[in-house]
Design a protein around this motif. Sequence first.
Motif, PDB file in Angstrom:
ATOM      1  N   VAL A   1       0.831  -1.212   0.000  1.00  0.00           N
ATOM      2  CA  VAL A   1       0.000   0.000   0.000  1.00  0.00           C
ATOM      3  C   VAL A   1       0.862   1.257   0.000  1.00  0.00           C
ATOM      4  N   SER A   2       0.435   2.246  -0.785  1.00  0.00           N
ATOM      5  CA  SER A   2       1.165   3.514  -0.835  1.00  0.00           C
ATOM      6  C   SER A   2       0.470   4.615  -0.030  1.00  0.00           C
ATOM      7  N   LYS A   3      -0.854   4.515   0.126  1.00  0.00           N
ATOM      8  CA  LYS A   3      -1.565   5.544   0.898  1.00  0.00           C
ATOM      9  C   LYS A   3      -2.956   5.061   1.287  1.00  0.00           C
ATOM     10  N   VAL A   4      -3.481   5.653   2.352  1.00  0.00           N
ATOM     11  CA  VAL A   4      -4.873   5.433   2.744  1.00  0.00           C
ATOM     12  C   VAL A   4      -5.551   6.794   2.856  1.00  0.00           C
ATOM     13  N   VAL A   5      -6.828   6.837   2.495  1.00  0.00           N
ATOM     14  CA  VAL A   5      -7.594   8.085   2.521  1.00  0.00           C
ATOM     15  C   VAL A   5      -8.938   7.808   3.201  1.00  0.00           C
ATOM     16  N   VAL A   6      -9.296   8.632   4.169  1.00  0.00           N
ATOM     17  CA  VAL A   6     -10.583   8.444   4.852  1.00  0.00           C
ATOM     18  C   VAL A   6     -11.532   9.574   4.476  1.00  0.00           C
ATOM     19  N   TYR A   7     -12.804   9.251   4.408  1.00  0.00           N
ATOM     20  CA  TYR A   7     -13.830  10.244   4.097  1.00  0.00           C
ATOM     21  C   TYR A   7     -13.956  11.190   5.281  1.00  0.00           C
ATOM     22  N   ASN A   8     -13.883  12.491   5.000  1.00  0.00           N
ATOM     23  CA  ASN A   8     -13.847  13.458   6.102  1.00  0.00           C
ATOM     24  C   ASN A   8     -14.671  14.706   5.789  1.00  0.00           C
ATOM     25  N   PHE A   9     -15.831  14.482   5.152  1.00  0.00           N
ATOM     26  CA  PHE A   9     -16.694  15.596   4.777  1.00  0.00           C
ATOM     27  C   PHE A   9     -18.052  15.457   5.460  1.00  0.00           C
ATOM     28  N   THR A  10     -18.713  16.577   5.657  1.00  0.00           N
ATOM     29  CA  THR A  10     -20.065  16.592   6.214  1.00  0.00           C
ATOM     30  C   THR A  10     -20.997  17.272   5.221  1.00  0.00           C
ATOM     31  N   SER A  11     -22.135  16.645   4.951  1.00  0.00           N
ATOM     32  CA  SER A  11     -23.115  17.228   4.040  1.00  0.00           C
ATOM     33  C   SER A  11     -24.393  17.543   4.812  1.00  0.00           C
ATOM     34  N   SER A  12     -25.380  18.049   4.085  1.00  0.00           N
ATOM     35  CA  SER A  12     -26.663  18.366   4.720  1.00  0.00           C
ATOM     36  C   SER A  12     -27.465  17.100   5.015  1.00  0.00           C
TER      37      SER A  12
ATOM     38  N   PHE B   1     -18.192  11.854  -5.485  1.00  0.00           N
ATOM     39  CA  PHE B   1     -17.185  12.889  -5.737  1.00  0.00           C
ATOM     40  C   PHE B   1     -15.896  12.583  -4.983  1.00  0.00           C
ATOM     41  N   PHE B   2     -16.039  12.046  -3.773  1.00  0.00           N
ATOM     42  CA  PHE B   2     -14.867  11.690  -2.966  1.00  0.00           C
ATOM     43  C   PHE B   2     -14.047  10.610  -3.666  1.00  0.00           C
ATOM     44  N   ILE B   3     -14.737   9.634  -4.208  1.00  0.00           N
ATOM     45  CA  ILE B   3     -14.050   8.552  -4.925  1.00  0.00           C
ATOM     46  C   ILE B   3     -13.440   9.082  -6.215  1.00  0.00           C
ATOM     47  N   ALA B   4     -14.204   9.884  -6.962  1.00  0.00           N
ATOM     48  CA  ALA B   4     -13.737  10.391  -8.249  1.00  0.00           C
ATOM     49  C   ALA B   4     -12.503  11.273  -8.105  1.00  0.00           C
ATOM     50  N   ILE B   5     -12.498  12.150  -7.108  1.00  0.00           N
ATOM     51  CA  ILE B   5     -11.363  13.052  -6.911  1.00  0.00           C
ATOM     52  C   ILE B   5     -10.087  12.270  -6.648  1.00  0.00           C
ATOM     53  N   ASN B   6     -10.184  11.262  -5.820  1.00  0.00           N
ATOM     54  CA  ASN B   6      -8.994  10.493  -5.457  1.00  0.00           C
ATOM     55  C   ASN B   6      -8.528   9.571  -6.575  1.00  0.00           C
ATOM     56  N   LEU B   7      -9.477   8.914  -7.256  1.00  0.00           N
ATOM     57  CA  LEU B   7      -9.085   8.000  -8.325  1.00  0.00           C
ATOM     58  C   LEU B   7      -8.546   8.742  -9.539  1.00  0.00           C
ATOM     59  N   SER B   8      -8.931  10.008  -9.700  1.00  0.00           N
ATOM     60  CA  SER B   8      -8.508  10.774 -10.872  1.00  0.00           C
ATOM     61  C   SER B   8      -7.320  11.671 -10.578  1.00  0.00           C
ATOM     62  N   GLU B   9      -6.705  11.491  -9.433  1.00  0.00           N
ATOM     63  CA  GLU B   9      -5.550  12.328  -9.098  1.00  0.00           C
ATOM     64  C   GLU B   9      -4.408  12.088 -10.094  1.00  0.00           C
ATOM     65  N   PRO B  10      -3.544  13.087 -10.355  1.00  0.00           N
ATOM     66  CA  PRO B  10      -3.677  14.441  -9.811  1.00  0.00           C
ATOM     67  C   PRO B  10      -4.485  15.371 -10.711  1.00  0.00           C
ATOM     68  N   PHE B  11      -4.873  14.908 -11.913  1.00  0.00           N
ATOM     69  CA  PHE B  11      -5.513  15.782 -12.893  1.00  0.00           C
ATOM     70  C   PHE B  11      -6.790  16.408 -12.346  1.00  0.00           C
ATOM     71  N   LEU B  12      -7.710  15.567 -11.862  1.00  0.00           N
ATOM     72  CA  LEU B  12      -8.993  16.084 -11.419  1.00  0.00           C
ATOM     73  C   LEU B  12      -8.843  16.951 -10.176  1.00  0.00           C
ATOM     74  N   ARG B  13      -7.900  16.574  -9.294  1.00  0.00           N
ATOM     75  CA  ARG B  13      -7.671  17.380  -8.099  1.00  0.00           C
ATOM     76  C   ARG B  13      -7.216  18.788  -8.488  1.00  0.00           C
TER      77      ARG B  13
END
Length: 260
Positions: A92-103, A240-252
């Motif tokens: 494994v090279s990195k782990v990312v946890v969901y850290n956002f709050t929505s309505s 969006f959380f999945i898309a941003i991370n999977l499309s790094e670094p372009f989408l980010r």
Amino acid sequence: MDFVKIFFIFSYLCYTLTAGHNEVEKYTAGIENFPSQVIVEIDRKPVCGGAIIGDNWILTAKSCIQNVTDVSKVKIRAGTSELGIGGAFHYVSKVVVYNFTSSFFTKDDADIGLIKVKSPFLYSSGVQWSAPAVDYLEEGSNIVIAGWGIRKSSSQRFLQQAKVKVISRDECQEKFEDKLNITTIMSCLVPLTSDDNACIGDVGSPVSVSGLTSAIVSNNQYCWDNQYPLVVTNIGNIGFFIAINLSEPFLRNEFSNILN
């Protein structure tokens, strides 16, 4: 001990072992039927399940990886039906946890995390990726889930499967009463028949519908302890959380440009 007693003891043992083996065989699942399913190991111990959603990416539960401080201790085992044996290891090279709050839900409700492996998965009949779904699990639908029943006390050696039904959040909340708050991002699964065991779903394991990963198991402790429903986190609202991370670094970078 005379021959007759020895014969009966031997016959009894053979029957018991065979009956137990047949019972396990009845619910044993081949990894080829759940090829996106993987095992997350930390310090060489299986701790959670996960789903392959990209060449280098695993979707799992945040609770599985949120306390990881050294990613070198995390490994992914793919392509095996046997817990802790066989398959291919991925570092494994990195782990990312969901850290956002929505309505609709808080960051604590969304038990979702991502794991990036260093080398891409080599696809085969037992290793495949599964795209994240955009829809929530449909109430009243029947689904087949799989897992090893990973727990501190015991686990199944071979991958097991069970037929489950999605119940309404209101019904699920009634069952839990005040023990757990069932929010809009969650769904609850119960055994379809008395022979099925919904608790075999491991934390982090996928719940798939029509080949798409629709949810991730987020809580199975209540299920094991008191036979409460199996709680899962729908991923439809966190694409969006999945898309941003999977499309790094372009989408980010694109998101950063838009925000700036």
